[in-house]
Every structure is written in structure tokens, then in C-alpha cells.
Design a protein around this motif. Structure first.
Motif, short mmCIF file in Angstrom:
data_model
loop_
_atom_site.label_atom_id
_atom_site.label_comp_id
_atom_site.label_asym_id
_atom_site.label_seq_id
_atom_site.Cartn_x
_atom_site.Cartn_y
_atom_site.Cartn_z
N ASP A 161 0.81 -1.21 0.00
CA ASP A 161 0.00 0.00 0.00
C ASP A 161 0.85 1.27 0.00
O ASP A 161 0.31 2.38 0.07
CB ASP A 161 -0.94 0.01 1.20
CG ASP A 161 -2.06 -1.02 1.06
OD1 ASP A 161 -2.52 -1.22 -0.08
OD2 ASP A 161 -2.44 -1.64 2.07
N VAL A 166 0.62 0.53 -6.31
CA VAL A 166 -0.69 -0.06 -6.58
C VAL A 166 -1.52 0.94 -7.37
O VAL A 166 -1.47 2.15 -7.12
CB VAL A 166 -1.42 -0.43 -5.27
CG1 VAL A 166 -2.87 -0.82 -5.55
CG2 VAL A 166 -0.71 -1.58 -4.56
N SER A 167 -2.26 0.43 -8.34
CA SER A 167 -3.21 1.26 -9.09
C SER A 167 -4.60 0.65 -8.94
O SER A 167 -4.81 -0.51 -9.31
CB SER A 167 -2.82 1.33 -10.56
OG SER A 167 -3.80 2.04 -11.30
N GLU A 168 -5.53 1.39 -8.37
CA GLU A 168 -6.91 0.95 -8.26
C GLU A 168 -7.74 1.77 -9.24
O GLU A 168 -7.78 3.00 -9.14
CB GLU A 168 -7.43 1.10 -6.83
CG GLU A 168 -6.72 0.17 -5.84
CD GLU A 168 -7.40 0.12 -4.49
OE1 GLU A 168 -8.41 0.84 -4.30
OE2 GLU A 168 -6.93 -0.65 -3.62
N ARG A 199 -6.19 -7.95 -9.17
CA ARG A 199 -7.29 -8.42 -8.33
C ARG A 199 -8.58 -7.75 -8.76
O ARG A 199 -8.61 -6.53 -8.96
CB ARG A 199 -7.02 -8.13 -6.85
CG ARG A 199 -5.71 -8.72 -6.34
CD ARG A 199 -5.48 -8.38 -4.87
NE ARG A 199 -4.16 -8.80 -4.44
CZ ARG A 199 -3.89 -10.02 -3.96
NH1 ARG A 199 -4.86 -10.90 -3.83
NH2 ARG A 199 -2.66 -10.33 -3.59
N LEU A 201 -12.18 -6.52 -7.71
CA LEU A 201 -12.82 -6.11 -6.46
C LEU A 201 -14.33 -6.07 -6.52
O LEU A 201 -14.98 -6.03 -5.47
CB LEU A 201 -12.28 -4.73 -6.04
CG LEU A 201 -10.76 -4.60 -5.92
CD1 LEU A 201 -10.39 -3.19 -5.48
CD2 LEU A 201 -10.19 -5.62 -4.95
N ARG A 241 -7.71 -3.87 -8.76
CA ARG A 241 -6.51 -3.47 -8.02
C ARG A 241 -5.32 -4.12 -8.71
O ARG A 241 -5.24 -5.36 -8.78
CB ARG A 241 -6.60 -3.90 -6.55
CG ARG A 241 -5.32 -3.63 -5.74
CD ARG A 241 -5.47 -4.18 -4.32
NE ARG A 241 -4.21 -4.21 -3.61
CZ ARG A 241 -3.78 -3.26 -2.76
NH1 ARG A 241 -4.55 -2.21 -2.54
NH2 ARG A 241 -2.62 -3.37 -2.13
N GLU A 243 -1.27 -4.58 -8.75
CA GLU A 243 -0.13 -4.47 -7.85
C GLU A 243 1.18 -4.63 -8.61
O GLU A 243 1.29 -5.47 -9.51
CB GLU A 243 -0.23 -5.52 -6.74
CG GLU A 243 -1.50 -5.38 -5.91
CD GLU A 243 -1.66 -6.51 -4.90
OE1 GLU A 243 -0.82 -7.45 -4.94
OE2 GLU A 243 -2.60 -6.46 -4.09
#
Length: 291
Positions: A161, A166-168, A199, A201, A241, A243
Motif C-alpha cells: 500500500d 498499486v493502481s486501483e 485483483r 474487487l 486493483r 499491484e
């Protein structure tokens, strides 16, 4: 347990089997081969799922207990789409023998996890592995040049984090459930996410993950490509998400993550060529004087 033994001792029994399945995403499901609903341990065991089990093989010692579960695919219970998505892989399963007239009189017969799961013709067959199956997992460290840790685990200790790793963002264009295209992904160098994790979400594929094979720029856009398609459909707008990835090399650990103190590899270990090199390249190798 005592109540069940007393009941079995009467010679006229009212017993059935019940199974509780706990998926890795926390979903708990109950099944029974009785013809009505049972409830205990906070779980409702449904009779209309068609789930049954073959003979349970149990042994003393450390050999692996195993059995198989059979059932019909049912949208209200076990769905084919969830099997395809891998939601039952590694799920925990417990099996009881229960007095259906008094569910307090029961005995836990089996506890383990789902191994190989096969489906065909509207039905499924699942291999169940006992607790001793975990003893088949190799333990100990491997002496190798590359790092043996997984990025972010207790050995690596890196906090994913941390800003910049990380790109959300919502999904934009999705091809074959494997290639994700984005109009813009500023702030991240090309290949930054290669070897990383994507990932999902939200949406039908929520909870699924994919390993990133390629991360490249395409014009002004960005393309993230997975090794394998995800098991459920990802739609534009679903939350993702993404990573950063690690290729396990010392330089990457030092310069990309500033985490060299936790590097779990042995970059200076001699290679195979060094260990089998002759002590001398001289014609005589008998240990005598070279004069």
C-alpha cells in the motif's frame, strides 16, 4: 458424541450425514442427505442439493484420509460458473454423522479440503483430502540466487500500500478475460506491473486474481496481459486493483522496492559450473608436483 453412541446402541437409528463447506472467500454452505432441513453450529444444512459422499477411507497414523463427494450442479447451491472461477479450490469441508431427531447427537467424521474437482453432464465430483495432506507440502528454505519470498508476505515485509506501487481503477476494455486495456495509466513506468497481480474487487469476478504476464504501453494507453484468463466475466466498470511486480532479483529488490534488507535469495552462491570445475587445467591431475 456420547448421545450418538447411546442412540446407535439402540439398534434402531435415525441418522444421516451432513456436510459444511467453507470457501476461501468466507461463504459457508451446508448440505445433508436427509429429506428435511437440519441446523446446528449456526449452519443450515439443506436437503435439496443432491450432494452425497462415497465411502470414507480413514486410517491411523499419518497416511492421508480421503473420500469423494458427488452432486448435481444447482444454481441455488453449487453453480458451474463458480467451479469454473475456482471459488471451490481449496475449500474446507467437514462431514458429520447426525441423529436427525436430535442434532446435538452427532460426530465429526471427516475434516479436510477439496482437492481435484471435476464436472460433466450437469454434475460434479470432488476429491476430498484429509488434514494430514498438509504434511505433503515441502518445508524449509531453498538456496537459490532468486528471492524465495512472495512480494508483501511476512518474509518480504514490503507494504504494497506504499504510494506508487498499486493502481486501483475501473476496468475499461477487456479481451478474452485476459487482456486489459486502459486509455491512460500515468505515473507508472512500462513493465512496472509485470510479474505482479491483478485483483478484481467487484462484479461477477470479485475475489479472483490473475498473475500479470506483460505490462506495456500502446500509444498513449496501457495494456495489462495475464498469463491465464480469469474464471468469471470481468465487465467494464468493475473495480480492479493492480499491484506492482517483482522478478525476484537483488537489483529489483534494492532499486525498485528499497527492500534489500529483506531479500530472501542468495545472489553470491556459486553456480553449477563452479562446483564441478576441476582443481587444475594442467595435463596431470594426480595431485603431484606440477614441475
Amino acid at each position: 458424541m456420547t448421545g450418538l453412541l447411546e442412540h446407535l446402541g439402540t439398534g434402531v437409528t435415525t441418522t444421516c450425514r451432513a456436510w459444511a463447506l467453507t470457501r476461501r472467500d468466507g461463504v459457508v454452505m451446508g448440505f445433508t442427505d436427509h429429506d428435511r432441513l437440519l441446523a446446528f453450529e449456526g449452519i443450515a444444512f439443506r436437503p435439496d442439493t443432491g450432494l452425497s459422499a462415497l465411502a470414507l477411507q480413514q486410517t491411523t497414523g499419518l497416511s492421508v484420509d480421503n473420500t469423494e463427494a458427488l452432486g448435481a450442479l444447482n444454481d441455488a447451491a453449487i453453480r458451474e460458473a463458480d467451479i469454473e472461477a475456482g471459488r471451490y479450490d481449496g475449500a474446507e469441508l467437514r462431514a458429520w454423522l447426525v441423529n436427525w431427531q436430535d442434532v446435538a447427537a452427532r460426530r465429526l467424521l471427516f475434516r479436510g479440503s477439496i482437492g481435484e474437482l471435476r464436472r460433466a453432464g450437469g454434475a460434479f465430483e470432488a476429491e476430498l483430502r484429509g488434514l494430514t495432506d498438509a504434511l505433503n507440502v515441502p518445508l524449509g528454505r531453498v538456496y537459490q540466487k532468486a528471492c524465495s519470498a512472495v512480494l508483501g508476505d511476512r518474509d518480504c515485509r514490503f507494504d504494497l500500500d506504499t504510494p506508487g506501487y498499486v493502481s486501483e481503477r475501473p476496468a475499461e476494455e477487456v479481451e478474452e478475460n485476459r487482456v486489459f486495456r486502459f486509455a491512460e495509466m500515468g505515473g507508472f513506468a512500462e513493465d512496472w506491473f509485470r510479474h505482479g497481480v491483478l485483483r478484481v474487487l467487484s462484479g461477477a469476478a470479485a475475489g479472483l486474481i490473475g498473475l500479470i504476464k506483460r505490462d506495456r504501453t500502446e500509444g498513449t494507453g496501457r495494456v495489462i496481459e495475464l498469463w491465464h484468463p480469469l474464471g468469471a466475466k470481468v465487465m467494464p466498470g468493475n473495480a480492479l486493483r493492480i499491484e506492482a511486480g517483482c522478478d525476484k532479483r537483488r537489483g529489483t529488490c534494492q532499486f525498485k522496492f528499497d527492500n534489500l534488507m529483506n531479500f530472501q535469495g542468495f545472489p553470491d552462491i556459486p553456480g553449477d559450473d563452479w562446483t564441478i570445475t576441476d582443481p587444475s587445467k594442467a595435463p596431470r591431475l594426480d595431485g603431484g608436483s606440477r614441475r
